[in-house]
Design an enzyme around this catalytic site. Sequence first.
Site, PDB file in Angstrom:
ATOM      1  N   GLY A  45      76.119 -33.979 -17.592  1.00 39.89           N
ATOM      2  CA  GLY A  45      76.602 -32.608 -17.547  1.00 39.89           C
ATOM      3  C   GLY A  45      75.850 -31.845 -16.477  1.00 39.89           C
ATOM      4  O   GLY A  45      74.719 -32.189 -16.126  1.00 39.89           O
ATOM      5  N   GLN A  50      72.494 -24.489 -12.441  1.00 38.23           N
ATOM      6  CA  GLN A  50      71.635 -25.583 -11.981  1.00 38.23           C
ATOM      7  C   GLN A  50      71.818 -25.887 -10.503  1.00 38.23           C
ATOM      8  O   GLN A  50      71.008 -26.594  -9.927  1.00 38.23           O
ATOM      9  CB  GLN A  50      71.895 -26.851 -12.798  1.00 38.23           C
ATOM     10  N   CYS A 105      67.110 -32.956 -18.946  1.00 35.25           N
ATOM     11  CA  CYS A 105      67.845 -32.009 -18.113  1.00 35.25           C
ATOM     12  C   CYS A 105      67.542 -32.299 -16.648  1.00 35.25           C
ATOM     13  O   CYS A 105      66.380 -32.517 -16.292  1.00 35.25           O
ATOM     14  CB  CYS A 105      67.411 -30.585 -18.483  1.00 35.25           C
ATOM     15  N   LEU A 106      68.575 -32.273 -15.808  1.00 35.15           N
ATOM     16  CA  LEU A 106      68.373 -32.554 -14.384  1.00 35.15           C
ATOM     17  C   LEU A 106      67.475 -31.515 -13.721  1.00 35.15           C
ATOM     18  O   LEU A 106      66.821 -31.810 -12.722  1.00 35.15           O
ATOM     19  CB  LEU A 106      69.727 -32.633 -13.668  1.00 35.15           C
ATOM     20  N   HIS A 147      74.388 -28.088 -24.825  1.00 33.50           N
ATOM     21  CA  HIS A 147      73.301 -28.110 -23.835  1.00 33.50           C
ATOM     22  C   HIS A 147      73.743 -27.381 -22.558  1.00 33.50           C
ATOM     23  O   HIS A 147      73.022 -26.522 -22.042  1.00 33.50           O
ATOM     24  CB  HIS A 147      72.917 -29.560 -23.521  1.00 33.50           C
ATOM     25  N   GLU A 148      74.936 -27.708 -22.058  1.00 32.60           N
ATOM     26  CA  GLU A 148      75.420 -27.065 -20.827  1.00 32.60           C
ATOM     27  C   GLU A 148      75.759 -25.597 -21.066  1.00 32.60           C
ATOM     28  O   GLU A 148      75.529 -24.749 -20.198  1.00 32.60           O
ATOM     29  CB  GLU A 148      76.635 -27.812 -20.259  1.00 32.60           C
ATOM     30  N   HIS A 151      72.885 -23.375 -20.682  1.00 33.53           N
ATOM     31  CA  HIS A 151      72.571 -23.052 -19.283  1.00 33.53           C
ATOM     32  C   HIS A 151      73.277 -21.778 -18.821  1.00 33.53           C
ATOM     33  O   HIS A 151      72.688 -20.969 -18.109  1.00 33.53           O
ATOM     34  CB  HIS A 151      72.973 -24.202 -18.348  1.00 33.53           C
TER      35      HIS A 151
END
Length: 195
Positions: A45, A50, A105-106, A147-148, A151
Amino acid sequence: MILSIVGYGDPVLREVAQDITKEHPELDQLISNMFDTMYSASGVGLAAPQVGLPIRLFVIDAAPFAEMEDNTPEEIAFLKDFKKTFINAKILKEEGEEWSFNEGCLSIPDVHEPVKRKEKITIEYYDEHFVKHTDVFDGLAARVIQHEYDHIEGILFTDKLSSLKKKLISKKLSNIMDGKIFTDYKMKFSKKKGR
């Protein structure tokens, strides 16, 4: 095109993102770039904040979760094809038992911690064609969406950790802010010029 992923500490990750319209400039290209960026970083995701954009947009492809050990044949089939774009999303309901799962997380590389989330969600969103949907998701699909979604609300998974866990990872988080880490994907760091 592969975009740079913004690292922990960048203020854009703490903004509550803004809704967009279907006239948003080069939206199709942005969505395509976000998928390319997510795949190049081996993510499932990616949210617009991000990549430095405080807008309510995130993309998901949960196929890597399809082959997890405990999945039923139905879950495997569903996750294998679970590729979606969410625009102007709004979670209407979270329900069911909370369950824990190791998240990463990226934007926060090399940090993975168990996070508790509700097992089922109802979400309203627009797809990439600006068609409105209201859908119910559960299990891993719901988790990736939550999770996304966090963000675009300015929330990171590390915010959901206990004080002790936060203390234990504080050095790692400082290193990310300072750009003192290595990733095999493009990143921009808050205290260091992008590379």
